[in-house]
Design a protein around this motif. Structure first.
Motif, PDB file in Angstrom:
ATOM      1  N   ILE A 299       0.849  -1.201   0.000  1.00 42.59           N
ATOM      2  CA  ILE A 299       0.000   0.000   0.000  1.00 42.59           C
ATOM      3  C   ILE A 299       0.878   1.242   0.000  1.00 42.59           C
ATOM      4  N   ASN A 300       1.964   1.150   0.806  1.00 42.37           N
ATOM      5  CA  ASN A 300       2.954   2.220   0.850  1.00 42.37           C
ATOM      6  C   ASN A 300       3.654   2.364  -0.491  1.00 42.37           C
ATOM      7  N   ARG A 301       4.143   1.201  -0.974  1.00 35.80           N
ATOM      8  CA  ARG A 301       4.988   1.153  -2.146  1.00 35.80           C
ATOM      9  C   ARG A 301       4.301   1.765  -3.360  1.00 35.80           C
ATOM     10  N   PHE A 302       3.032   1.393  -3.554  1.00 36.31           N
ATOM     11  CA  PHE A 302       2.336   1.868  -4.734  1.00 36.31           C
ATOM     12  C   PHE A 302       1.678   3.226  -4.525  1.00 36.31           C
ATOM     13  N   GLY A 303       1.996   3.849  -3.383  1.00 35.12           N
ATOM     14  CA  GLY A 303       1.531   5.209  -3.168  1.00 35.12           C
ATOM     15  C   GLY A 303       0.027   5.328  -2.998  1.00 35.12           C
ATOM     16  N   ILE A 304      -0.626   4.217  -2.575  1.00 34.57           N
ATOM     17  CA  ILE A 304      -2.072   4.300  -2.344  1.00 34.57           C
ATOM     18  C   ILE A 304      -2.338   5.120  -1.091  1.00 34.57           C
ATOM     19  N   LEU A 305      -1.664   4.736  -0.007  1.00 36.23           N
ATOM     20  CA  LEU A 305      -1.730   5.503   1.241  1.00 36.23           C
ATOM     21  C   LEU A 305      -0.348   5.452   1.880  1.00 36.23           C
ATOM     22  N   ASP A 306       0.044   6.532   2.539  1.00 31.67           N
ATOM     23  CA  ASP A 306       1.300   6.518   3.282  1.00 31.67           C
ATOM     24  C   ASP A 306       1.059   5.869   4.633  1.00 31.67           C
ATOM     25  N   LEU A 307       1.702   4.742   4.872  1.00 31.13           N
ATOM     26  CA  LEU A 307       1.527   4.049   6.151  1.00 31.13           C
ATOM     27  C   LEU A 307       2.890   3.813   6.798  1.00 31.13           C
ATOM     28  N   PRO A 308       3.546   4.866   7.280  1.00 35.03           N
ATOM     29  CA  PRO A 308       4.851   4.665   7.913  1.00 35.03           C
ATOM     30  C   PRO A 308       4.701   3.862   9.201  1.00 35.03           C
ATOM     31  N   PRO A 309       5.752   3.102   9.580  1.00 35.20           N
ATOM     32  CA  PRO A 309       5.626   2.190  10.728  1.00 35.20           C
ATOM     33  C   PRO A 309       5.219   2.878  12.023  1.00 35.20           C
ATOM     34  N   GLU A 310       5.718   4.121  12.249  1.00 35.06           N
ATOM     35  CA  GLU A 310       5.381   4.755  13.529  1.00 35.06           C
ATOM     36  C   GLU A 310       3.892   5.099  13.600  1.00 35.06           C
ATOM     37  N   VAL A 311       3.281   5.336  12.427  1.00 36.45           N
ATOM     38  CA  VAL A 311       1.857   5.636  12.428  1.00 36.45           C
ATOM     39  C   VAL A 311       1.026   4.358  12.565  1.00 36.45           C
ATOM     40  N   LEU A 312       1.570   3.241  12.048  1.00 36.79           N
ATOM     41  CA  LEU A 312       0.871   1.958  12.226  1.00 36.79           C
ATOM     42  C   LEU A 312       0.798   1.587  13.704  1.00 36.79           C
ATOM     43  N   ASP A 313       1.902   1.838  14.441  1.00 34.12           N
ATOM     44  CA  ASP A 313       1.873   1.599  15.889  1.00 34.12           C
ATOM     45  C   ASP A 313       0.794   2.449  16.544  1.00 34.12           C
ATOM     46  N   LEU A 314       0.703   3.685  16.089  1.00 28.52           N
ATOM     47  CA  LEU A 314      -0.271   4.612  16.651  1.00 28.52           C
ATOM     48  C   LEU A 314      -1.698   4.111  16.414  1.00 28.52           C
ATOM     49  N   LEU A 315      -1.938   3.529  15.239  1.00 27.36           N
ATOM     50  CA  LEU A 315      -3.274   3.026  14.915  1.00 27.36           C
ATOM     51  C   LEU A 315      -3.622   1.805  15.753  1.00 27.36           C
ATOM     52  N   ARG A 316      -2.615   1.176  16.338  1.00 28.96           N
ATOM     53  CA  ARG A 316      -2.867   0.003  17.168  1.00 28.96           C
ATOM     54  C   ARG A 316      -3.071   0.401  18.624  1.00 28.96           C
ATOM     55  N   TYR A 317      -2.174   1.231  19.142  1.00 29.58           N
ATOM     56  CA  TYR A 317      -2.187   1.498  20.580  1.00 29.58           C
ATOM     57  C   TYR A 317      -2.494   2.946  20.958  1.00 29.58           C
ATOM     58  N   GLY A 318      -2.472   3.863  20.014  1.00 27.57           N
ATOM     59  CA  GLY A 318      -2.753   5.256  20.348  1.00 27.57           C
ATOM     60  C   GLY A 318      -1.671   5.870  21.218  1.00 27.57           C
ATOM     61  N   ARG A 319      -1.894   7.097  21.614  1.00 24.40           N
ATOM     62  CA  ARG A 319      -0.922   7.756  22.496  1.00 24.40           C
ATOM     63  C   ARG A 319      -1.601   8.944  23.155  1.00 24.40           C
ATOM     64  N   GLY A 320      -1.286   9.176  24.425  1.00 29.30           N
ATOM     65  CA  GLY A 320      -1.795  10.359  25.108  1.00 29.30           C
ATOM     66  C   GLY A 320      -0.674  11.025  25.875  1.00 29.30           C
ATOM     67  N   VAL A 321      -0.607  12.334  25.813  1.00 27.36           N
ATOM     68  CA  VAL A 321       0.403  13.042  26.597  1.00 27.36           C
ATOM     69  C   VAL A 321      -0.290  14.039  27.522  1.00 27.36           C
ATOM     70  N   ASP A 322       0.284  14.157  28.707  1.00 24.72           N
ATOM     71  CA  ASP A 322      -0.251  15.053  29.724  1.00 24.72           C
ATOM     72  C   ASP A 322       0.120  16.491  29.338  1.00 24.72           C
ATOM     73  N   ASN A 323      -0.879  17.351  29.123  1.00 23.89           N
ATOM     74  CA  ASN A 323      -0.568  18.704  28.647  1.00 23.89           C
ATOM     75  C   ASN A 323      -0.636  19.743  29.754  1.00 23.89           C
TER      76      ASN A 323
END
Lengths: 347, 293
Positions: free
Chosen positions: A264-288
């Motif tokens: 999907i990345n290779r053919f330029g359908i959608l950019d799915l870099p590995p760090e964003v794939l992790d985010l789609l699995r576990y999310g992230r929250g920071v104390d502001n």
């Protein structure tokens, strides 16, 4: 007090925006902008200097302009923008040169603001719901961009220890959405697609692009040393982000996700870099809360940032890009800044 | 033409069609959420659904009976600790559901991270009130939000033991739960649970399969032998649940310290373990039937 500011990454989205914001401040006398590429937005009085990727010219510029503040916005946090090698060159080597210039003997630099990313916390199933600034990441970094940002932060800590007379502020921004910024996530949503890993609906946190610029401006003018998370209030599930933006969910398998994401990345359908794939699995929250305690007010919550983005995206879809193109013309810019024929109103 | 006079909309450079700026009040308050999923991943909607589905099981299957509920504070944070049992632990939902029904207070169940890594299970679990057992999460819930937090100090060693070792408490980790309670300045309230061990007893364990599947233990349960391998992972045996809440344990130390004495932590954890163990033996002495209490 008149001030002289150097902005790195002037040609990037953040550098340009930051220079624009600084131009409005009458206390700031001189703004010097450094980048490998020309500015992409019109600037009034910022002086643009072209540099190479690793900023080897920086020490000379700092010495010549006697700047007292450096705003380092030129850290690449979107790995889809360039090769890993250039990313390393810009983030790590560029920052090392910058810190070397700022810590030279008899340097004029008294303040340093660095724009980092909440990517330094990573995204893993071992994470707390909210990361405070002191809490380290749960697992060692796997991606190049995360490693380079962690290295940069390490150098910065050493610099702050060695140079107690310099006010060092490190800002870690959550995922940005806004009217103009283009990130992998904004590109997906803009195209009405929201890749999601089946069985996961992670909680994400966003910060609006105006809040990013305001936060940079806030720490640059108020001299607040230390490390701060910058993110809107609240977290919301990815499915809700898709719903607000009117995007359709594209399911990815929970196992062998990387294998499917590859083509999907290779053919330029959608950019799915590995760090964003992790985010789609576990999310992230920071104390502001720390930046709020320092006196900063957010204008958008996480959900507000998503909604604001969705509105801008709808407008873009209806009328196309509403902004006229801007091209940097060296001669024209030099004329307005330096020609005796131009009457300059006193600031 | 003076360069300084050009008006530039710094908010949106060169925008031809100006978007209306939200008013100051709007901007501050506007939080256009659509779902009711909160910062912990809980959804009240999902929770009430889960309560409706679980209620009959709690009342008619496990027939849970409580003792000493007055030991659970009505307000403010408290760390509830209990013994842990059954291949797929049946005690956590009984305790959480029970306290919510009896006291009307929500309970946040801290559990192993492994749940969060599982598709579907992890999401559902966090929607109904599960939170990964991270010290940061526990502190925030206990100290800042004053909530009830449930933790099983045995970890996966509790449910991972075989039927032959039932009601024998394993080591309480490194006493992390005591340290969290000290830091948060809240009491620890031990709860002894009888019944969970018999609801899904483990007869055999396979270490090789567990390693292969990357899970803490791979059980062969009595339920699987009775109902088959699939249904056996879903159906509990109708063991009678009895729960006894012990006196709250308060630590006479200031909260928010950088570090607490390790030996003190280990001592306190051990003394809580001993009192829970003794209560369990006491309750088992008076139990006449596994199924009827």
């Amino acid at each position: 007090m008149s001030r002289r500011v150097l902005v790195t990454g002037l040609g990037t989205f953040w550098g340009g925006r930051m220079a624009q914001a600084l131009e409005r401040d009458p206390d700031i006398d001189i703004i010097v902008g450094l980048d490998t590429t020309e500015p992409t937005i019109p600037l009034e009085r910022t002086e643009y200097v072209r540099a190479d990727q690793s900023y080897s010219i920086l020490a000379r510029i700092v010495k010549a302009t006697q700047v007292d503040t450096i705003v380092h916005t030129f850290l690449v946090v979107d790995s889809t923008r360039m090769s890993g090698r250039s990313l390393h060159e810009i983030n790590v080597i560029g920052t090392m040169n910058l810190l070397a210039a700022a810590s030279a003997a008899d340097t004029s630099v008294r303040q340093l603001v660095v724009k980092s990313s909440s990517l330094v916390y990573g995204s893993s199933y071992l994470d707390p719901v909210w990361f405070r600034e002191e809490v380290g990441r749960s697992r060692p970094p796997r991606t190049r961009v995360e490693r380079s940002l962690l290295e940069v932060e390490g150098y910065l800590r050493d610099f702050a220890d060695d140079n107690p007379h310099v006010v060092v502020t490190l800002l870690r921004f959550a995922n940005v959405l806004g009217t103009d910024i283009v990130t992998p996530i904004s590109t997906w949503l803009d195209r009405g697609l929201a890749p999601a890993i089946l069985g996961f609906d992670p909680l994400l946190q966003f910060v609006e692009e105006d809040d990013v610029v305001r936060a940079l401006e806030f720490v640059a003018t108020n001299q607040v040393p230390g490390t701060y998370n910058v993110a809107g209030d609240g977290r919301l599930p990815w499915s809700e982000v898709a719903a607000i933006s009117g995007a359709r969910t594209v399911p990815l398998p929970p196992v062998l996700t990387g294998l499917v994401a590859g083509p999907i990345n290779r053919f330029g359908i959608l950019d799915l870099p590995p760090e964003v794939l992790d985010l789609l699995r576990y999310g992230r929250g920071v104390d502001n809360r720390r930046l709020k305690e320092a006196g900063f007010d957010y204008r958008y919550t996480s959900a507000g940032a998503v909604e604001n983005f969705a509105r801008a995206s709808r407008l873009r879809h209806t009328v196309g890009d509403s902004r006229p193109g801007y091209r940097y013309e060296r001669d024209v810019e030099a004329f307005f800044r330096h020609s005796p024929a131009v009457t300059r109103t006193p600031q | 033409m003076a360069a300084g006079n050009r008006v530039v909309d710094v908010r949106r450079p060169g925008a031809l069609i100006p978007l209306p700026l939200p008013s100051a009040e709007d901007r501050r308050l506007r939080d256009p959420r659509r779902s009711d999923v909160d910062e912990w991943g809980r959804s009240e909607h999902m929770r009430s659904l889960a309560r409706t589905l679980y209620g009959p099981l709690y009342r008619n299957w496990f027939r849970a009976e409580w003792e000493g509920l007055e030991n659970i504070p009505r307000e403010g944070g408290a760390l509830l600790v209990a013994n842990h049992a059954a291949a797929i632990p049946s005690d956590a939902p009984v305790i959480m559901h029970g306290i919510e029904e009896e006291l009307g207070r929500p309970v946040y169940g801290l559990a192993d991270y492994i749940f969060k890594a599982m598709p579907v299970v992890g999401t559902l679990w966090s929607r109904v009130g599960g939170v990964p057992a991270h010290p940061e999460n526990a502190y925030r819930l206990l100290r800042e939000q004053g909530e009830l937090v449930l933790v099983f100090p045995e970890g996966s060693k509790g449910p991972g033991k075989t039927y032959a070792e039932r009601y024998r408490l394993s080591r309480f980790g490194r006493g992390g739960f005591v340290e969290i309670a000290m830091r948060a300045g809240v009491p620890v309230v031990p709860i002894a649970v009888v019944g969970a061990e018999e609801s899904m007893p483990i007869l055999l364990k396979s270490n090789a399969l567990a390693k292969l599947m990357n899970i803490p233990y791979f059980p062969i349960t009595a339920n699987m032998l009775l109902f088959g391998p699939l249904l056996g992972t879903l159906v509990y045996l109708p063991a009678k649940f009895k729960l006894r809440v012990l006196d709250p344990v308060l630590f006479d130390v200031p909260p928010n310290q950088e570090r607490y004495s390790k030996s003190r932590i280990m001592d306190e954890a051990e003394s809580i373990r001993v009192s829970l163990q003794e209560t369990l033996y006491e309750m088992l002495r008076t139990r006449r039937s596994v199924w009827f209490g």
